[in-house]
Design an enzyme around this catalytic site. Structure first.
Site, PDB file in Angstrom:
ATOM      1  N   HIS A 250      -5.234  -1.609   6.159  1.00  7.50           N
ATOM      2  CA  HIS A 250      -4.189  -1.223   5.196  1.00  7.50           C
ATOM      3  C   HIS A 250      -3.542  -2.470   4.605  1.00  7.50           C
ATOM      4  O   HIS A 250      -3.336  -2.573   3.398  1.00  7.50           O
ATOM      5  CB  HIS A 250      -3.066  -0.429   5.884  1.00  7.50           C
TER       6      HIS A 250
ATOM      7  N   HIS B  53      -7.375  -1.003  12.197  1.00  6.47           N
ATOM      8  CA  HIS B  53      -7.042   0.050  11.229  1.00  6.47           C
ATOM      9  C   HIS B  53      -5.838  -0.373  10.368  1.00  6.47           C
ATOM     10  O   HIS B  53      -5.876  -0.300   9.142  1.00  6.47           O
ATOM     11  CB  HIS B  53      -6.749   1.348  12.002  1.00  6.47           C
ATOM     12  N   GLU B  54      -4.786  -0.862  11.044  1.00  6.72           N
ATOM     13  CA  GLU B  54      -3.580  -1.275  10.314  1.00  6.72           C
ATOM     14  C   GLU B  54      -3.832  -2.510   9.457  1.00  6.72           C
ATOM     15  O   GLU B  54      -3.320  -2.621   8.344  1.00  6.72           O
ATOM     16  CB  GLU B  54      -2.420  -1.545  11.283  1.00  6.72           C
TER      17      GLU B  54
END
Ligand SMILES: [Zn+2]
Length: 376
Positions: A71, A67-68
């Site tokens: 980003h 998820h990170e």
């Protein structure tokens, strides 16, 4: 930003760090996964349950990391440098300077996180569903559970409170509407604090209703969100104040210099005890050859202080974080936060002309506020 964090490695050139809170959470999550495995699959052996617990925990942390990374990758693709990724309590934080760009980039960078978690949920769900015949029941069940966890992660991150992704989406929308990054951040941060307090209230209500674990968990996450929202805004304010300020404006200058052949006892008596500094440059013939720190002195037994010399216990300048006098303070701030020494040396032509510690920064800010006559 949230306290102590440790460096664990680099992925695609981005530093990955783990917040100290994460260690506790990692244990808690692995333990609760173990409990769940041994209750849901009673015919599983003890070792089997531990295996399932570790697998679920690794896949869960992996999901958060992916998820990170999503980003981070979109940030980099939009030309915004990513400082690092820190995994903490209920997820992670990817530090990148979005404010230099527009609300469109912020929107993209924020949206890709929950989107990735949604895709991971679909992926785990599909494998669990299709692989039901091939996989053992506990394994398929674990993957199904991870599908729900990722869905929950996507949902929670969409809550419109900064610094969650939903709060960033909110910020980008307000930013777009008002054209003011600071105003948008303030509103999104207030929303974050509001949502945090709501979670705390829900946790307390839950607690009163008799669900101890669920109540504490909710209240804890809420409290954490309140703190994170507040800290994010304060950091923004700090950066805002430091805009246009250079290292030499903030540093403690006019440094006293210790001669290298002084005894440690004299260094303590005449420098550390007399002046409010935790480090002094050591100069020989007009050149700085090292730094004597309070920490360095403390490592030497007190009874040896009279007989030992400064030269043998100073730290070389090469080990220090060094900036030029005209370095921009918002960049220095990042170095001050990242460095383990909590100190940045200002060096000009090989000579230490100043030192910046968090104390110097606080003093500067206090003075700046006291002298600030702008209408606010
Ligand atoms: Zn996110």
């Amino acid at each position: 930003m949230f306290g102590t964090s440790w460096r664990v490695g680099r992925i695609i050139g981005i530093e990955v760090r783990v917040d100290s809170s994460w260690a506790v959470i990692a244990l808690l999550i692995t333990y609760s996964m173990y409990l769940r495995a041994s209750i849901v699959y009673p015919d599983l052996s003890g070792a089997g349950a531990v295996g399932i617990a570790i697998l679920s925990a690794v896949l869960f942390f992996g999901s958060v990391l992916v998820h990170e990374l999503a980003h981070a990758l979109v940030s980099q693709a939009r030309g915004i440098r990513v400082q690092d990724i820190t995994l903490f309590l209920f997820g992670g934080a990817t530090r990148a300077r979005v404010e230099s760009r527009g609300p469109g980039d912020e929107f993209l960078i924020a949206a890709v996180g929950p989107l990735t978690s949604g895709i991971l949920a679909a992926l785990f769900g599909t494998i669990a569903g299709l692989g039901g015949d091939v996989l053992s029941r506990p394994l398929a069940g674990t993957l199904g559970y991870l599908a729900w966890t990722n869905l929950l992660l996507a949902g929670f991150n969409l809550v419109p409170g900064f610094p969650l992704d939903g709060g960033r989406l909110l910020r980008s929308a307000i930013w777009k509407a008002t054209g003011s990054f600071n105003r948008a951040t303030r509103i999104a941060s207030l929303a974050g604090q509001g949502v945090g307090w709501l979670l705390v209230a829900a946790g307390v209500a839950w607690l009163l209703a008799g669900d101890l674990a669920g109540g504490i968990w909710f209240a804890f996450i809420g409290w954490f969100l309140v703190q994170a929202a507040r800290a994010s805004y304060q950091e923004l304010q700090l950066r805002d104040m430091l805009r246009g300020v250079e290292a030499e404006d903030v540093m403690a200058g006019n440094l006293l210099r210790i001669p290298p052949d002084l005894s440690l006892q004299d260094a303590v008596d005449d420098y550390f005890m007399r002046y409010d500094h935790s480090a002094f440059p050591v100069d020989e013939q007009g050149r700085t050859i090292g730094l004597l720190t309070l920490r360095g002195v403390r490592r030497v037994p007190r009874e040896q202080w009279p007989s030992r010399r400064v030269r043998d216990f100073m730290v070389p300048l090469g080990d220090q974080v060094v900036v030029a006098p005209d370095a921009r303070m918002d960049a220095v701030l990042g170095k001050l936060e990242d460095g383990e020494a909590g100190r940045v040396l200002v060096v000009q032509d090989g000579e230490v002309v100043g030192i910046i510690t968090p104390t110097d920064l606080t003093r500067w800010l206090r003075r700046w506020r006291a002298l600030d006559t702008r209408a606010r």
